[in-house]
Scaffold this motif. Sequence first.
Motif, short mmCIF file in Angstrom:
data_model
loop_
_atom_site.label_atom_id
_atom_site.label_comp_id
_atom_site.label_asym_id
_atom_site.label_seq_id
_atom_site.Cartn_x
_atom_site.Cartn_y
_atom_site.Cartn_z
N GLY A 186 50.04 62.61 -14.50
CA GLY A 186 49.76 61.99 -15.79
C GLY A 186 50.61 62.57 -16.89
N ASP A 187 50.07 62.54 -18.12
CA ASP A 187 50.81 63.02 -19.28
C ASP A 187 49.89 63.87 -20.15
OD1 ASP A 187 49.19 61.20 -20.71
OD2 ASP A 187 50.71 59.63 -20.58
N ASP A 188 50.34 64.15 -21.37
CA ASP A 188 49.55 65.00 -22.27
C ASP A 188 48.23 64.36 -22.69
OD1 ASP A 188 51.40 67.04 -22.20
OD2 ASP A 188 52.45 66.36 -23.99
N LYS A 189 48.17 63.04 -22.69
CA LYS A 189 46.96 62.34 -23.14
C LYS A 189 45.94 62.14 -22.03
CE LYS A 189 49.35 59.84 -26.77
NZ LYS A 189 49.74 58.53 -27.28
N SER A 190 46.41 61.88 -20.83
CA SER A 190 45.53 61.57 -19.69
C SER A 190 46.13 62.19 -18.44
CB SER A 190 45.44 60.04 -19.54
OG SER A 190 44.72 59.69 -18.40
N ASN A 191 45.39 63.09 -17.81
CA ASN A 191 45.98 63.78 -16.66
C ASN A 191 44.94 64.33 -15.70
OD1 ASN A 191 45.37 66.67 -17.46
ND2 ASN A 191 46.44 65.94 -19.26
N VAL A 192 45.43 64.65 -14.52
CA VAL A 192 44.65 65.31 -13.48
C VAL A 192 45.43 66.55 -13.06
CG1 VAL A 192 43.85 65.13 -11.08
CG2 VAL A 192 43.57 63.19 -12.63
N THR A 193 44.75 67.66 -12.95
CA THR A 193 45.35 68.90 -12.48
C THR A 193 44.63 69.32 -11.20
OG1 THR A 193 45.90 69.59 -14.72
CG2 THR A 193 45.87 71.31 -13.04
N VAL A 194 45.40 69.65 -10.18
CA VAL A 194 44.83 70.09 -8.91
C VAL A 194 45.47 71.42 -8.54
CG1 VAL A 194 44.44 69.52 -6.48
CG2 VAL A 194 44.54 67.68 -8.19
N ARG A 195 44.63 72.37 -8.16
CA ARG A 195 45.10 73.70 -7.75
C ARG A 195 44.89 73.86 -6.25
NH1 ARG A 195 43.36 73.61 -12.73
NH2 ARG A 195 44.49 74.70 -14.36
N PHE A 196 45.93 74.34 -5.60
CA PHE A 196 45.93 74.49 -4.15
C PHE A 196 46.12 75.95 -3.77
CE2 PHE A 196 47.75 70.39 -5.26
CZ PHE A 196 47.19 69.50 -4.37
N VAL A 197 45.49 76.36 -2.69
CA VAL A 197 45.73 77.65 -2.06
C VAL A 197 45.97 77.35 -0.59
CG1 VAL A 197 44.77 79.89 -1.43
CG2 VAL A 197 44.30 78.94 -3.69
N GLY A 198 47.11 77.80 -0.08
CA GLY A 198 47.42 77.53 1.32
C GLY A 198 47.44 76.04 1.63
N ASP A 199 47.94 75.23 0.71
CA ASP A 199 48.07 73.78 0.86
C ASP A 199 46.73 73.04 0.88
OD1 ASP A 199 49.86 71.54 1.03
OD2 ASP A 199 49.29 71.32 3.12
N GLN A 200 45.68 73.67 0.41
CA GLN A 200 44.38 73.00 0.34
C GLN A 200 43.82 73.06 -1.08
OE1 GLN A 200 41.90 74.84 3.35
NE2 GLN A 200 42.44 73.22 4.78
N VAL A 201 43.18 71.97 -1.51
CA VAL A 201 42.58 71.90 -2.83
C VAL A 201 41.46 72.93 -2.96
CG1 VAL A 201 41.24 70.46 -4.43
CG2 VAL A 201 43.08 69.42 -3.06
N VAL A 202 41.52 73.71 -4.04
CA VAL A 202 40.42 74.64 -4.33
C VAL A 202 39.74 74.28 -5.65
CG1 VAL A 202 41.23 76.58 -2.94
CG2 VAL A 202 42.02 76.36 -5.29
N LEU A 203 40.49 73.75 -6.61
CA LEU A 203 39.95 73.34 -7.90
C LEU A 203 40.67 72.08 -8.37
CD1 LEU A 203 39.95 76.75 -9.81
CD2 LEU A 203 37.95 75.55 -9.00
N HIS A 204 39.95 71.24 -9.10
CA HIS A 204 40.60 70.10 -9.72
C HIS A 204 39.88 69.73 -11.01
CE1 HIS A 204 37.62 68.47 -6.92
NE2 HIS A 204 37.57 67.35 -7.62
#
Length: 86
Positions: A62-80
Motif C-alpha cells: 500500500g501507501d502512506d494513507k492505506s497499508n498493510v504491514t506483515v512481519r515474518f520470522v523464518g519466512d512465517q508471519v508472526v505479526l500483521h
Amino acid sequence: MKSPLPLLAPLALALLVAACSKVTAENYAKIKAGMAYTEVTAILGNPASCSDFAGFKACRWGDDKSNVTVRFVGDQVVLHSADNIK
C-alpha cells in the motif's frame, strides 16, 4: 491547441492502479500467523517495500494513507497490522 491526452494519461493510470489494489480489508482478513511469505504475496501481491534484519523481515503493501504491514520470522508471519484499509 495541444491534446489533453498527455495530461490525462497519468491520472487514468493512477486510478486504474488504485482500483486494482489488493490491499483490502477482505484480503487482510486472510492473513494468518504461520503463513509463508509466498502465501501472503499470493494474496496481496508484491510488497511496496521490505526490510530484513537478522532473520526478521517486515514488508509493507500500500501507501502512506492505506497499508498493510506483515512481519515474518523464518519466512512465517508472526505479526500483521493495517491502517485505513477498506
